[in-house]
Design a protein around this motif. Structure first.
Motif, PDB file in Angstrom:
ATOM      1  N   LYS A  64       0.887  -2.193  -4.236  1.00 31.69           N
ATOM      2  CA  LYS A  64       2.190  -2.497  -4.820  1.00 31.69           C
ATOM      3  C   LYS A  64       2.739  -3.803  -4.256  1.00 31.69           C
ATOM      4  O   LYS A  64       3.308  -4.622  -4.995  1.00 31.69           O
ATOM      5  CB  LYS A  64       3.169  -1.343  -4.573  1.00 31.69           C
ATOM      6  CG  LYS A  64       2.859  -0.104  -5.398  1.00 31.69           C
ATOM      7  CD  LYS A  64       3.990   0.893  -5.388  1.00 31.69           C
ATOM      8  CE  LYS A  64       3.728   2.020  -6.384  1.00 31.69           C
ATOM      9  NZ  LYS A  64       4.873   2.951  -6.495  1.00 31.69           N
ATOM     10  N   PHE A  65       2.563  -4.012  -2.980  1.00 28.40           N
ATOM     11  CA  PHE A  65       3.057  -5.244  -2.370  1.00 28.40           C
ATOM     12  C   PHE A  65       2.339  -6.467  -2.928  1.00 28.40           C
ATOM     13  O   PHE A  65       2.934  -7.533  -3.098  1.00 28.40           O
ATOM     14  CB  PHE A  65       2.881  -5.178  -0.847  1.00 28.40           C
ATOM     15  CG  PHE A  65       3.610  -6.255  -0.098  1.00 28.40           C
ATOM     16  CD1 PHE A  65       4.902  -6.053   0.355  1.00 28.40           C
ATOM     17  CD2 PHE A  65       3.007  -7.478   0.151  1.00 28.40           C
ATOM     18  CE1 PHE A  65       5.590  -7.053   1.034  1.00 28.40           C
ATOM     19  CE2 PHE A  65       3.678  -8.485   0.821  1.00 28.40           C
ATOM     20  CZ  PHE A  65       4.973  -8.274   1.269  1.00 28.40           C
ATOM     21  N   GLU A  66       1.064  -6.308  -3.215  1.00 24.96           N
ATOM     22  CA  GLU A  66       0.259  -7.430  -3.679  1.00 24.96           C
ATOM     23  C   GLU A  66       0.231  -7.572  -5.195  1.00 24.96           C
ATOM     24  O   GLU A  66      -0.506  -8.391  -5.744  1.00 24.96           O
ATOM     25  CB  GLU A  66      -1.164  -7.287  -3.129  1.00 24.96           C
ATOM     26  CG  GLU A  66      -1.215  -7.407  -1.608  1.00 24.96           C
ATOM     27  CD  GLU A  66      -2.561  -7.015  -1.018  1.00 24.96           C
ATOM     28  OE1 GLU A  66      -3.365  -6.392  -1.745  1.00 24.96           O
ATOM     29  OE2 GLU A  66      -2.800  -7.318   0.170  1.00 24.96           O
ATOM     30  N   VAL A  71       5.858  -1.842  -9.541  1.00 27.43           N
ATOM     31  CA  VAL A  71       6.953  -1.340  -8.714  1.00 27.43           C
ATOM     32  C   VAL A  71       8.150  -1.140  -9.627  1.00 27.43           C
ATOM     33  O   VAL A  71       8.535  -2.063 -10.368  1.00 27.43           O
ATOM     34  CB  VAL A  71       7.298  -2.331  -7.579  1.00 27.43           C
ATOM     35  CG1 VAL A  71       8.491  -1.823  -6.767  1.00 27.43           C
ATOM     36  CG2 VAL A  71       6.092  -2.538  -6.667  1.00 27.43           C
ATOM     37  N   LEU A  72       8.730   0.059  -9.599  1.00 29.65           N
ATOM     38  CA  LEU A  72       9.829   0.395 -10.501  1.00 29.65           C
ATOM     39  C   LEU A  72      11.140   0.533  -9.741  1.00 29.65           C
ATOM     40  O   LEU A  72      11.159   0.908  -8.565  1.00 29.65           O
ATOM     41  CB  LEU A  72       9.527   1.694 -11.246  1.00 29.65           C
ATOM     42  CG  LEU A  72       8.226   1.737 -12.050  1.00 29.65           C
ATOM     43  CD1 LEU A  72       8.059   3.101 -12.697  1.00 29.65           C
ATOM     44  CD2 LEU A  72       8.189   0.631 -13.099  1.00 29.65           C
ATOM     45  N   ASP A  73      12.250   0.254 -10.446  1.00 32.91           N
ATOM     46  CA  ASP A  73      13.559   0.434  -9.829  1.00 32.91           C
ATOM     47  C   ASP A  73      14.069   1.846 -10.091  1.00 32.91           C
ATOM     48  O   ASP A  73      13.347   2.692 -10.650  1.00 32.91           O
ATOM     49  CB  ASP A  73      14.545  -0.633 -10.317  1.00 32.91           C
ATOM     50  CG  ASP A  73      14.845  -0.545 -11.812  1.00 32.91           C
ATOM     51  OD1 ASP A  73      14.572   0.506 -12.440  1.00 32.91           O
ATOM     52  OD2 ASP A  73      15.353  -1.546 -12.361  1.00 32.91           O
ATOM     53  N   VAL A  79      10.177  -4.013 -11.432  1.00 34.30           N
ATOM     54  CA  VAL A  79      10.855  -4.912 -10.502  1.00 34.30           C
ATOM     55  C   VAL A  79      10.104  -6.237 -10.455  1.00 34.30           C
ATOM     56  O   VAL A  79       8.873  -6.257 -10.345  1.00 34.30           O
ATOM     57  CB  VAL A  79      10.908  -4.295  -9.089  1.00 34.30           C
ATOM     58  CG1 VAL A  79      11.500  -5.280  -8.086  1.00 34.30           C
ATOM     59  CG2 VAL A  79      11.702  -3.001  -9.105  1.00 34.30           C
ATOM     60  N   ASP A  80      10.844  -7.344 -10.524  1.00 33.55           N
ATOM     61  CA  ASP A  80      10.251  -8.670 -10.378  1.00 33.55           C
ATOM     62  C   ASP A  80      10.131  -8.958  -8.884  1.00 33.55           C
ATOM     63  O   ASP A  80      11.045  -9.502  -8.265  1.00 33.55           O
ATOM     64  CB  ASP A  80      11.110  -9.722 -11.078  1.00 33.55           C
ATOM     65  CG  ASP A  80      10.472 -11.107 -11.039  1.00 33.55           C
ATOM     66  OD1 ASP A  80       9.383 -11.248 -10.440  1.00 33.55           O
ATOM     67  OD2 ASP A  80      11.074 -12.042 -11.580  1.00 33.55           O
ATOM     68  N   HIS A  91      11.567  -2.452   0.622  1.00 37.72           N
ATOM     69  CA  HIS A  91      12.479  -1.382   0.210  1.00 37.72           C
ATOM     70  C   HIS A  91      12.275  -1.005  -1.256  1.00 37.72           C
ATOM     71  O   HIS A  91      12.426   0.171  -1.627  1.00 37.72           O
ATOM     72  CB  HIS A  91      13.929  -1.794   0.467  1.00 37.72           C
ATOM     73  CG  HIS A  91      14.342  -1.683   1.903  1.00 37.72           C
ATOM     74  ND1 HIS A  91      14.405  -0.474   2.567  1.00 37.72           N
ATOM     75  CD2 HIS A  91      14.686  -2.626   2.812  1.00 37.72           C
ATOM     76  CE1 HIS A  91      14.795  -0.678   3.811  1.00 37.72           C
ATOM     77  NE2 HIS A  91      14.958  -1.974   3.989  1.00 37.72           N
ATOM     78  N   ALA A  92      11.927  -1.967  -2.082  1.00 33.94           N
ATOM     79  CA  ALA A  92      11.652  -1.660  -3.491  1.00 33.94           C
ATOM     80  C   ALA A  92      10.452  -0.731  -3.621  1.00 33.94           C
ATOM     81  O   ALA A  92      10.461   0.210  -4.434  1.00 33.94           O
ATOM     82  CB  ALA A  92      11.415  -2.960  -4.269  1.00 33.94           C
ATOM     83  N   ILE A  93       9.433  -0.961  -2.820  1.00 35.00           N
ATOM     84  CA  ILE A  93       8.248  -0.100  -2.839  1.00 35.00           C
ATOM     85  C   ILE A  93       8.590   1.294  -2.325  1.00 35.00           C
ATOM     86  O   ILE A  93       8.178   2.309  -2.895  1.00 35.00           O
ATOM     87  CB  ILE A  93       7.122  -0.716  -1.992  1.00 35.00           C
ATOM     88  CG1 ILE A  93       6.625  -2.011  -2.627  1.00 35.00           C
ATOM     89  CG2 ILE A  93       5.960   0.265  -1.818  1.00 35.00           C
ATOM     90  CD1 ILE A  93       5.711  -2.820  -1.737  1.00 35.00           C
TER      91      ILE A  93
END
Length: 220
Positions: A64-66, A71-73, A79-80, A91-93
């Motif tokens: 997800k980081f890469e 990644v969803l809000d 998420v951009d 935190h988004a992850i």
């Protein structure tokens, strides 16, 4: 529980009840009792995800980081990540995916559940709307609300508390999970992450106190 068990590095505390579905050995009986009670009431209660190893969680987090996984809000919108600072990306992850070593799924006490018979041939998304009123899992959601506590399960992520997004499908076996929450501390997690670091490990290390408070130690 040893530090290695708490952080999902080993799994000698786990019993596999089906292919890829593992539970803490002391959770098997209460799970089966709850499953039978659900069956008696007309539900086919099944586990989507049980025990998850550190390596498995590490793969999810890093992907997800890469940018290899979406990644969803909180509204399940993409998420951009490129427009976020590293701390904001982490935190988004964590809204939907636990930090490796800090996942409650490492303990074998926590499970994601559903009823395949309610899907009418559709694929499960594991999104809150599926368990809300009008969603396919709504009847099961109500059954869990009325009955899971009788088998010592509860839902730690039933409502948003500033950390993990609502996960009505996530059950935790309270008699063990509360103890394991207390055992998982900064020192245990730090030592684990030093052995197999995540991406952006220097930023993750600085965030560990808030990560434990916001995403793990939230017993209801």
């Amino acid at each position: 529980m040893t530090p290695e068990q708490l952080t999902g590095q080993i799994q000698d505390h786990i019993e596999y009840i089906a292919d890829n579905i593992g539970l803490h050995k002391q959770v098997v009986q209460p799970w089966q009792a709850m499953q039978q009670a659900a069956m008696d009431d007309g539900f086919n209660l099944q586990i989507v995800s049980g025990f998850r190893s550190y390596d498995r969680q590490l793969g999810i987090f890093n992907a997800k980081f890469e940018g290899q996984r979406p990644v969803l809000d909180i509204n399940n919108q993409p998420v951009d990540m490129q427009n976020l600072a590293t701390e904001e990306q982490i935190h988004a992850i964590l809204l939907y995916s636990a930090l490796p070593g800090a996942s409650r799924h490492h303990w074998g006490t926590d499970i994601d559940v559903f009823d395949p018979d309610l899907l009418a041939g559709k694929k499960l998304q594991l999104e809150p709307w599926e368990y809300d009123t009008g969603g396919p899992m709504a009847p099961l959601n109500q059954w869990l609300e009325n009955n899971c506590h009788q088998f010592d399960f509860y839902r730690p992520y039933q409502s948003f508390q500033g950390g993990i997004a609502p996960e009505p499908w996530h059950l935790s076996y309270r008699p063990l999970a509360e103890s394991f929450e207390r055992q998982l501390d900064i020192n245990v997690l730090t030592q684990c992450l030093r052995r197999k670091p995540t991406v952006a490990s220097n930023i993750v290390a600085k965030l560990l106190p808030s990560i434990l408070t916001r995403y793990v130690k939230i017993t209801g």
